[in-house]
Design a protein around this motif. Sequence first.
Motif, PDB file in Angstrom:
ATOM      1  N   HIS A 230       0.830  -1.204   0.000  1.00 40.89           N
ATOM      2  CA  HIS A 230       0.000   0.000   0.000  1.00 40.89           C
ATOM      3  C   HIS A 230       0.864   1.253   0.000  1.00 40.89           C
ATOM      4  O   HIS A 230       2.018   1.229   0.433  1.00 40.89           O
ATOM      5  CB  HIS A 230      -0.902   0.029   1.236  1.00 40.89           C
ATOM      6  N   THR A 231       0.275   2.348  -0.454  1.00 41.60           N
ATOM      7  CA  THR A 231       0.839   3.661  -0.184  1.00 41.60           C
ATOM      8  C   THR A 231       0.413   4.054   1.223  1.00 41.60           C
ATOM      9  O   THR A 231      -0.794   4.134   1.506  1.00 41.60           O
ATOM     10  CB  THR A 231       0.323   4.710  -1.186  1.00 41.60           C
ATOM     11  N   VAL A 232       1.378   4.253   2.095  1.00 40.88           N
ATOM     12  CA  VAL A 232       1.098   4.538   3.497  1.00 40.88           C
ATOM     13  C   VAL A 232       1.316   6.022   3.769  1.00 40.88           C
ATOM     14  O   VAL A 232       2.371   6.580   3.430  1.00 40.88           O
ATOM     15  CB  VAL A 232       1.995   3.693   4.422  1.00 40.88           C
ATOM     16  N   ILE A 233       0.328   6.652   4.373  1.00 43.05           N
ATOM     17  CA  ILE A 233       0.427   8.051   4.785  1.00 43.05           C
ATOM     18  C   ILE A 233       0.230   8.112   6.288  1.00 43.05           C
ATOM     19  O   ILE A 233      -0.698   7.487   6.823  1.00 43.05           O
ATOM     20  CB  ILE A 233      -0.651   8.919   4.086  1.00 43.05           C
ATOM     21  N   ARG A 234       1.102   8.813   6.956  1.00 41.62           N
ATOM     22  CA  ARG A 234       0.900   9.077   8.381  1.00 41.62           C
ATOM     23  C   ARG A 234       1.289  10.525   8.639  1.00 41.62           C
ATOM     24  O   ARG A 234       2.143  11.084   7.948  1.00 41.62           O
ATOM     25  CB  ARG A 234       1.706   8.120   9.271  1.00 41.62           C
ATOM     26  N   TYR A 235       0.684  11.127   9.638  1.00 42.74           N
ATOM     27  CA  TYR A 235       1.006  12.512   9.953  1.00 42.74           C
ATOM     28  C   TYR A 235       0.695  12.809  11.411  1.00 42.74           C
ATOM     29  O   TYR A 235      -0.086  12.112  12.058  1.00 42.74           O
ATOM     30  CB  TYR A 235       0.260  13.480   9.020  1.00 42.74           C
ATOM     31  N   ASP A 236       1.349  13.879  11.898  1.00 41.44           N
ATOM     32  CA  ASP A 236       1.073  14.370  13.247  1.00 41.44           C
ATOM     33  C   ASP A 236      -0.129  15.300  13.191  1.00 41.44           C
ATOM     34  O   ASP A 236      -0.150  16.254  12.408  1.00 41.44           O
ATOM     35  CB  ASP A 236       2.274  15.147  13.801  1.00 41.44           C
ATOM     36  N   ALA A 237      -1.135  15.017  14.016  1.00 43.61           N
ATOM     37  CA  ALA A 237      -2.298  15.900  14.093  1.00 43.61           C
ATOM     38  C   ALA A 237      -1.890  17.245  14.688  1.00 43.61           C
ATOM     39  O   ALA A 237      -0.812  17.394  15.269  1.00 43.61           O
ATOM     40  CB  ALA A 237      -3.384  15.247  14.950  1.00 43.61           C
ATOM     41  N   ARG A 238      -2.756  18.224  14.548  1.00 42.37           N
ATOM     42  CA  ARG A 238      -2.469  19.535  15.159  1.00 42.37           C
ATOM     43  C   ARG A 238      -2.197  19.385  16.649  1.00 42.37           C
ATOM     44  O   ARG A 238      -2.806  18.552  17.325  1.00 42.37           O
ATOM     45  CB  ARG A 238      -3.655  20.473  14.991  1.00 42.37           C
ATOM     46  N   SER A 239      -1.284  20.194  17.140  1.00 53.31           N
ATOM     47  CA  SER A 239      -0.902  20.196  18.561  1.00 53.31           C
ATOM     48  C   SER A 239      -0.339  18.857  19.001  1.00 53.31           C
ATOM     49  O   SER A 239      -0.416  18.492  20.179  1.00 53.31           O
ATOM     50  CB  SER A 239      -2.082  20.594  19.456  1.00 53.31           C
ATOM     51  N   HIS A 240       0.246  18.124  18.064  1.00 52.58           N
ATOM     52  CA  HIS A 240       0.904  16.855  18.351  1.00 52.58           C
ATOM     53  C   HIS A 240       2.200  16.776  17.552  1.00 52.58           C
ATOM     54  O   HIS A 240       2.275  17.268  16.417  1.00 52.58           O
ATOM     55  CB  HIS A 240       0.011  15.668  17.976  1.00 52.58           C
ATOM     56  N   GLY A 241       3.193  16.122  18.127  1.00 49.59           N
ATOM     57  CA  GLY A 241       4.433  15.862  17.418  1.00 49.59           C
ATOM     58  C   GLY A 241       5.026  17.109  16.801  1.00 49.59           C
ATOM     59  O   GLY A 241       5.190  18.141  17.453  1.00 49.59           O
ATOM     60  N   ARG A 242       5.327  17.040  15.495  1.00 50.20           N
ATOM     61  CA  ARG A 242       6.022  18.127  14.806  1.00 50.20           C
ATOM     62  C   ARG A 242       5.084  19.029  14.010  1.00 50.20           C
ATOM     63  O   ARG A 242       5.550  19.895  13.266  1.00 50.20           O
ATOM     64  CB  ARG A 242       7.087  17.532  13.879  1.00 50.20           C
ATOM     65  N   SER A 243       3.776  18.822  14.139  1.00 55.33           N
ATOM     66  CA  SER A 243       2.830  19.722  13.480  1.00 55.33           C
ATOM     67  C   SER A 243       2.659  20.991  14.311  1.00 55.33           C
ATOM     68  O   SER A 243       3.168  21.102  15.436  1.00 55.33           O
ATOM     69  CB  SER A 243       1.491  19.028  13.263  1.00 55.33           C
ATOM     70  N   SER A 244       1.941  21.965  13.752  1.00 53.10           N
ATOM     71  CA  SER A 244       1.834  23.256  14.422  1.00 53.10           C
ATOM     72  C   SER A 244       0.875  23.191  15.612  1.00 53.10           C
ATOM     73  O   SER A 244      -0.014  22.341  15.683  1.00 53.10           O
ATOM     74  CB  SER A 244       1.369  24.326  13.429  1.00 53.10           C
ATOM     75  N   THR A 245       1.077  24.103  16.540  1.00 52.97           N
ATOM     76  CA  THR A 245       0.230  24.224  17.722  1.00 52.97           C
ATOM     77  C   THR A 245      -1.049  24.969  17.357  1.00 52.97           C
ATOM     78  O   THR A 245      -1.011  26.000  16.690  1.00 52.97           O
ATOM     79  CB  THR A 245       0.975  24.996  18.825  1.00 52.97           C
ATOM     80  N   ALA A 246      -2.182  24.438  17.802  1.00 54.96           N
ATOM     81  CA  ALA A 246      -3.472  25.036  17.458  1.00 54.96           C
ATOM     82  C   ALA A 246      -3.792  26.193  18.389  1.00 54.96           C
ATOM     83  O   ALA A 246      -3.835  26.027  19.615  1.00 54.96           O
ATOM     84  CB  ALA A 246      -4.578  23.988  17.538  1.00 54.96           C
ATOM     85  N   HIS A 247      -4.019  27.363  17.799  1.00 54.00           N
ATOM     86  CA  HIS A 247      -4.465  28.533  18.559  1.00 54.00           C
ATOM     87  C   HIS A 247      -5.825  29.014  18.069  1.00 54.00           C
ATOM     88  O   HIS A 247      -6.241  30.124  18.389  1.00 54.00           O
ATOM     89  CB  HIS A 247      -3.419  29.647  18.466  1.00 54.00           C
ATOM     90  N   ALA A 248      -6.487  28.163  17.299  1.00 51.23           N
ATOM     91  CA  ALA A 248      -7.874  28.387  16.874  1.00 51.23           C
ATOM     92  C   ALA A 248      -8.550  27.032  16.829  1.00 51.23           C
ATOM     93  O   ALA A 248      -7.888  25.992  16.719  1.00 51.23           O
ATOM     94  CB  ALA A 248      -7.923  29.065  15.500  1.00 51.23           C
ATOM     95  N   ASP A 249      -9.864  27.007  16.954  1.00 53.00           N
ATOM     96  CA  ASP A 249     -10.582  25.739  16.929  1.00 53.00           C
ATOM     97  C   ASP A 249     -10.414  25.066  15.566  1.00 53.00           C
ATOM     98  O   ASP A 249     -10.215  25.732  14.548  1.00 53.00           O
ATOM     99  CB  ASP A 249     -12.070  25.962  17.210  1.00 53.00           C
ATOM    100  N   TYR A 250     -10.493  23.733  15.562  1.00 53.24           N
ATOM    101  CA  TYR A 250     -10.233  22.965  14.349  1.00 53.24           C
ATOM    102  C   TYR A 250     -10.955  21.630  14.427  1.00 53.24           C
ATOM    103  O   TYR A 250     -11.453  21.237  15.497  1.00 53.24           O
ATOM    104  CB  TYR A 250      -8.726  22.725  14.173  1.00 53.24           C
ATOM    105  N   ARG A 251     -10.999  20.931  13.280  1.00 54.59           N
ATOM    106  CA  ARG A 251     -11.556  19.586  13.230  1.00 54.59           C
ATOM    107  C   ARG A 251     -10.561  18.662  12.569  1.00 54.59           C
ATOM    108  O   ARG A 251     -10.078  18.933  11.464  1.00 54.59           O
ATOM    109  CB  ARG A 251     -12.882  19.586  12.465  1.00 54.59           C
ATOM    110  N   ASN A 252     -10.257  17.558  13.235  1.00 51.36           N
ATOM    111  CA  ASN A 252      -9.293  16.602  12.679  1.00 51.36           C
ATOM    112  C   ASN A 252      -9.787  15.961  11.390  1.00 51.36           C
ATOM    113  O   ASN A 252      -8.982  15.646  10.502  1.00 51.36           O
ATOM    114  CB  ASN A 252      -8.972  15.519  13.712  1.00 51.36           C
ATOM    115  N   ASP A 253     -11.100  15.739  11.275  1.00 56.02           N
ATOM    116  CA  ASP A 253     -11.602  15.148  10.036  1.00 56.02           C
ATOM    117  C   ASP A 253     -11.447  16.115   8.865  1.00 56.02           C
ATOM    118  O   ASP A 253     -11.177  15.685   7.729  1.00 56.02           O
ATOM    119  CB  ASP A 253     -13.056  14.689  10.200  1.00 56.02           C
ATOM    120  N   GLU A 254     -11.573  17.410   9.103  1.00 57.46           N
ATOM    121  CA  GLU A 254     -11.368  18.387   8.039  1.00 57.46           C
ATOM    122  C   GLU A 254      -9.888  18.470   7.654  1.00 57.46           C
ATOM    123  O   GLU A 254      -9.548  18.635   6.478  1.00 57.46           O
ATOM    124  CB  GLU A 254     -11.900  19.746   8.471  1.00 57.46           C
ATOM    125  N   ASP A 255      -9.001  18.332   8.645  1.00 59.65           N
ATOM    126  CA  ASP A 255      -7.570  18.304   8.328  1.00 59.65           C
ATOM    127  C   ASP A 255      -7.223  17.083   7.481  1.00 59.65           C
ATOM    128  O   ASP A 255      -6.394  17.167   6.565  1.00 59.65           O
ATOM    129  CB  ASP A 255      -6.746  18.304   9.616  1.00 59.65           C
TER     130      ASP A 255
END
Length: 266
Positions: free
Chosen positions: A49-74
Amino acid sequence: MMEQLIVPVPNGHLRVERGGEGPPVVLLHSGLTSAGMWDPQLDALAAEHTVIRYDARSHGRSSTAHADYRNDEDLLVVLDHLGIGSASLVGNSMGGATAAAFALEHPDRVDRVVLAGAGVAGLEFRDEFLLGEYRRMDAAKEAMDADAFVEAFLRFGVDGPHRQPSEVDPVVREKCRLLAMETVLAHHTATGTMRSPDVLANLERIEAPTLVLMGELELPDLWRFAREAQRRMPNARLESVADCGHMVNLERPELFNALVLEHLVR
């Protein structure tokens, strides 16, 4: 070798990795950890398979969330950025909630789903063990005690209510501790709130073939959801893995990989 990407999202960015060839599979990590929790799955899945993985907002090396967000939209932004029409989703805990919300909101973009130790929006947490650890996390946050905060997370997010820390594989526990500590130290200033549609009220609408994968020693509230998902989702089946808690993919990686691969081609 995984290709490293930065994907812009509203008010931030996500660190994304992609590798392998074949039908796409997205790996969605648990709360407080990061994409690194999927290390034991990469080779097995990328072989087909083509495997994709990523750090969600405010996790790991992704950016820190300073506004509300939805993980499904990301997740939708990530798929669109990579030019992927539809994908299978494998999510642990928070990542499972993301997968379920995405399958509800974008059924045409989902092939198959694996929910490992998932809890979803709308689920009421009642277990006193879990609520007690949440209180410990709140107290640790107030005291700015990162070690105590992460230890409370490990108690419910790795050990579970049926084991002491000494009964858990120390390698698994240490990996989760390091991932969680990285997230806490990098994102403790986050002010944005994660939002989600009410998935629990709409389980009947999630029609993608779904494997609900549960550690035998998982939290009672999550077992309650798993059984409800099996009962209400049209194409869901439930599998239990013996002698495991919340992190089945880390405690029993070979079995986890085999079950996921079997489901993806079922």
